[in-house]
Write a protein that holds these residues in place. Structure first.
Motif, PDB file in Angstrom:
ATOM      1  N   GLY A 162      96.195 -51.356-134.734  1.00 34.67           N
ATOM      2  CA  GLY A 162      97.509 -50.724-134.644  1.00 34.67           C
ATOM      3  C   GLY A 162      97.502 -49.610-133.626  1.00 34.67           C
ATOM      4  O   GLY A 162      96.580 -48.803-133.575  1.00 34.67           O
ATOM      5  N   SER A 166     100.130 -50.039-139.298  1.00 32.33           N
ATOM      6  CA  SER A 166     100.318 -51.335-138.647  1.00 32.33           C
ATOM      7  C   SER A 166     100.828 -52.322-139.682  1.00 32.33           C
ATOM      8  O   SER A 166     100.214 -52.489-140.742  1.00 32.33           O
ATOM      9  CB  SER A 166      99.003 -51.836-138.050  1.00 32.33           C
ATOM     10  N   THR A 215     103.707 -49.398-136.489  1.00 29.64           N
ATOM     11  CA  THR A 215     103.180 -50.043-135.296  1.00 29.64           C
ATOM     12  C   THR A 215     102.821 -51.490-135.617  1.00 29.64           C
ATOM     13  O   THR A 215     103.086 -51.996-136.695  1.00 29.64           O
ATOM     14  CB  THR A 215     101.935 -49.299-134.784  1.00 29.64           C
TER      15      THR A 215
END
Length: 339
Positions: free
Chosen positions: A338, A29, A79
């Motif tokens: 994430g 993330s 992500t």
């Protein structure tokens, strides 16, 4: 970048847990920010945002990924939140795509910024994308996400298809009474288009505006899809995630089912997660994590950081504790972990 290997070529690294699972997939993330407010992700009101200094820099992320590669990581997915809201995200994708040891680099996006950026993402070397899309109805899409952005997302998906991304996976969180009346529409989408539709069981993560009563589990979804046509199993490849894959007879695309609650896939989970604020999580459905940012920023050596990876892996449970009834919720917010 969509290169994959068969199982006989799967790398054997140091990241092997107590259940003998080889962890070679890192989901990263890069931001907790998002330009949507989905029902199952965001609670009422505002949630605190990470400050600029709390977020790992791209150089820090790259260093952690390179250390992970040394330990056997061969697949990386970027992500968020929504990764494309962070400046420089596409440059990061390009840098990752040029690392020869990585056999698969991909992106998960909500698609709002996809049309404007699809060509740059493709030119950076990315070939595999996942797009979150929980409704094909513009009004219902706005009810789920908080914004009237369906047309932009659909334009982005069509643009990505024309450019040559493959596969394009469309992730659908199935929710009873919210979008379950569209399950057949999504299934038919795979007949006419080469998309991979992924039905995801709703998972109770963080504080959201949905609950366990909104769950619709895979057996029921699969039974509905089977009314369209015969479901022909598709074998998973080395780089595939936990989805059980099928093709409706005569379809150009696929349907798949990600069944974290009804069919635990923990026994063959190969994932680690790195959050935007520098925590290594061995399981999405557990709040346990190993902090790595402090060691990274206090002059820690590569070997010290590698040991944090190993510790996270050693702490990975045999299976998560969530179940359809009487489950334990995950306290951390999804957009902070994430997708």
């Amino acid at each position: 970048m969509g290169k994959s290997m068969d199982n006989s070529m799967a790398p054997v690294g140091e990241l092997v847990d107590r259940e003998k699972r080889h962890l070679n997939y890192l989901r990263v993330s890069i931001t907790d920010r998002c330009n949507l407010r989905c029902l199952y992700c965001v609670p009422e009101g505002r949630i605190p945002k990470l400050g600029h200094d709390d977020i790992l820099s791209y150089e820090e992320i790259l260093r952690l990924i390179r250390i992970g590669i040394r330990l056997g990581i061969r697949k990386v997915r970027i992500t968020g939140g929504e990764p494309l809201v962070r400046k420089g995200a596409i440059d990061l994708l390009g840098r990752l795509a040029r690392i020869p040891e990585l056999k698969d680099v991909s992106l998960t996006t909500n698609g709002v910024l996809l049309a404007a950026n699809a060509q740059r993402i493709f030119d950076a070397g990315i070939r595999r994308i996942n797009v979150s899309l929980d409704s094909l109805n513009p009004e219902k899409y706005a009810q789920i996400t908080g914004y009237h952005q369906f047309n932009r997302v659909w334009e982005g998906i069509q643009r990505a298809r024309k450019i040559g991304f493959a596969p394009i996976k469309i992730n659908v969180v199935a929710m009873r009474g919210i979008n379950d009346d569209e399950i057949l529409d999504f299934g038919r989408l795979s007949i006419d288009h080469p998309f991979h539709i992924r039905f995801i069981e709703y998972m109770p993560i963080g504080n959201s505006r949905t609950s366990s009563t909104d769950q619709i589990l895979t057996p029921e979804i699969q039974q509905m899809i089977a009314t369209i046509g015969e479901l022909i199993p598709v074998d998973n490849g080395y780089s595939d995630g936990p989805a059980r894959r099928f093709r409706i007879a005569g379809a150009r695309g696929e349907v798949g089912f990600i069944s974290a609650l009804s069919h635990h896939f923990c026994s063959h989970c190969n994932r680690l997660r790195l959050t935007a604020d520098g925590k290594l999580r061995a399981c999405l459905l557990s709040d346990h994590h190993e902090p790595v940012k402090e060691v990274l920023r206090n002059g820690g050596s590569d070997e010290q950081i590698a040991e944090i990876f190993r510790t996270a892996v050693r702490q990975k449970a045999a299976r998560h504790d969530l179940c359809p009834n009487g489950f334990t919720t995950v306290k951390d917010q999804m957009q902070g972990i994430g997708g």
